[in-house]
Design a protein around this motif. Structure first.
Motif, PDB file in Angstrom:
ATOM      1  N   ARG A 124       0.832  -1.213   0.000  1.00  0.00           N
ATOM      2  CA  ARG A 124       0.000   0.000   0.000  1.00  0.00           C
ATOM      3  C   ARG A 124       0.865   1.261   0.000  1.00  0.00           C
ATOM      4  NH1 ARG A 124      -5.225  -0.480   1.274  1.00  0.00           N
ATOM      5  NH2 ARG A 124      -4.837  -2.286   2.589  1.00  0.00           N
TER       6      ARG A 124
ATOM      7  N   GLU B 105       3.416   1.742  -1.616  1.00  0.00           N
ATOM      8  CA  GLU B 105       3.947   1.968  -2.961  1.00  0.00           C
ATOM      9  C   GLU B 105       2.953   2.686  -3.880  1.00  0.00           C
ATOM     10  OE1 GLU B 105       7.069   1.405  -3.900  1.00  0.00           O
ATOM     11  OE2 GLU B 105       7.475   0.708  -1.868  1.00  0.00           O
ATOM     12  N   VAL B 106       1.697   2.718  -3.504  1.00  0.00           N
ATOM     13  CA  VAL B 106       0.682   3.371  -4.339  1.00  0.00           C
ATOM     14  C   VAL B 106       0.261   4.674  -3.691  1.00  0.00           C
ATOM     15  CG1 VAL B 106      -0.151   1.204  -5.319  1.00  0.00           C
ATOM     16  CG2 VAL B 106      -1.226   2.113  -3.269  1.00  0.00           C
ATOM     17  N   SER B 107      -0.405   5.500  -4.461  1.00  0.00           N
ATOM     18  CA  SER B 107      -0.870   6.796  -3.981  1.00  0.00           C
ATOM     19  C   SER B 107      -1.920   6.603  -2.885  1.00  0.00           C
ATOM     20  CB  SER B 107      -1.457   7.586  -5.145  1.00  0.00           C
ATOM     21  OG  SER B 107      -1.991   8.798  -4.681  1.00  0.00           O
TER      22      SER B 107
ATOM     23  N   SER C  33      -6.929   4.921  -5.634  1.00  0.00           N
ATOM     24  CA  SER C  33      -5.786   4.011  -5.504  1.00  0.00           C
ATOM     25  C   SER C  33      -6.035   2.982  -4.412  1.00  0.00           C
ATOM     26  CB  SER C  33      -4.512   4.790  -5.189  1.00  0.00           C
ATOM     27  OG  SER C  33      -4.152   5.603  -6.271  1.00  0.00           O
TER      28      SER C  33
ATOM     29  N   PHE D 222      -6.192  -0.870  -5.089  1.00  0.00           N
ATOM     30  CA  PHE D 222      -5.281  -1.743  -4.358  1.00  0.00           C
ATOM     31  C   PHE D 222      -6.038  -2.887  -3.694  1.00  0.00           C
ATOM     32  CE2 PHE D 222      -3.349  -3.031  -0.365  1.00  0.00           C
ATOM     33  CZ  PHE D 222      -2.142  -3.518  -0.832  1.00  0.00           C
TER      34      PHE D 222
END
Length: 113
Positions: free
Chosen positions: A73, A75-77, A82, A86
């Motif tokens: 998590r 690593e993502v916006s 997002s 995710f």
């Protein structure tokens, strides 16, 4: 460095059939699945039908269950889309992908007729 030696020997031994399959062992055939197949056809069948699905199942299991979801998590916006994407991705990696891969693996093994 024993591990490197053993890995190198394993790679060498696994590479011998593919190296000799077109020349010295080209006449060697086995009757499998109702027809004769040469060494390279057998290796191709084993790798594509069994080794790749098992490897992908391992990657999906590791990515979905062994790694902490908070690490993914991060690593993502952080916007709501997002997070929703995710959560969907995590569900696919944990549940859907392994089920589909097992169906493919069992189908390749001939368990579905």
């Amino acid at each position: 460095d024993q591990a490197a030696i053993w890995c190198g020997l394993a790679i060498l031994l696994m590479g011998i059939p593919s190296a000799l399959g077109f020349n010295l062992w080209s006449h060697v055939t086995l009757e499998i699945g109702g027809g004769e197949k040469n060494i390279l056809s057998i290796l191709d069948h084993v790798v594509t039908s069994y080794a790749l699905p098992i490897g992908v199942l391992g990657v999906a299991g590791y990515a979905g269950w062994a790694v902490d979801p908070d690490d993914w998590r991060d690593e993502v916006s952080t916007d709501p889309w997002s997070t929703l994407l995710f959560d969907g991705w995590l569900w696919l990696v944990r549940i859907v992908s392994p089920a589909a891969i097992l169906i493919i693996l069992f189908s390749n093994a001939g368990l579905f007729g």
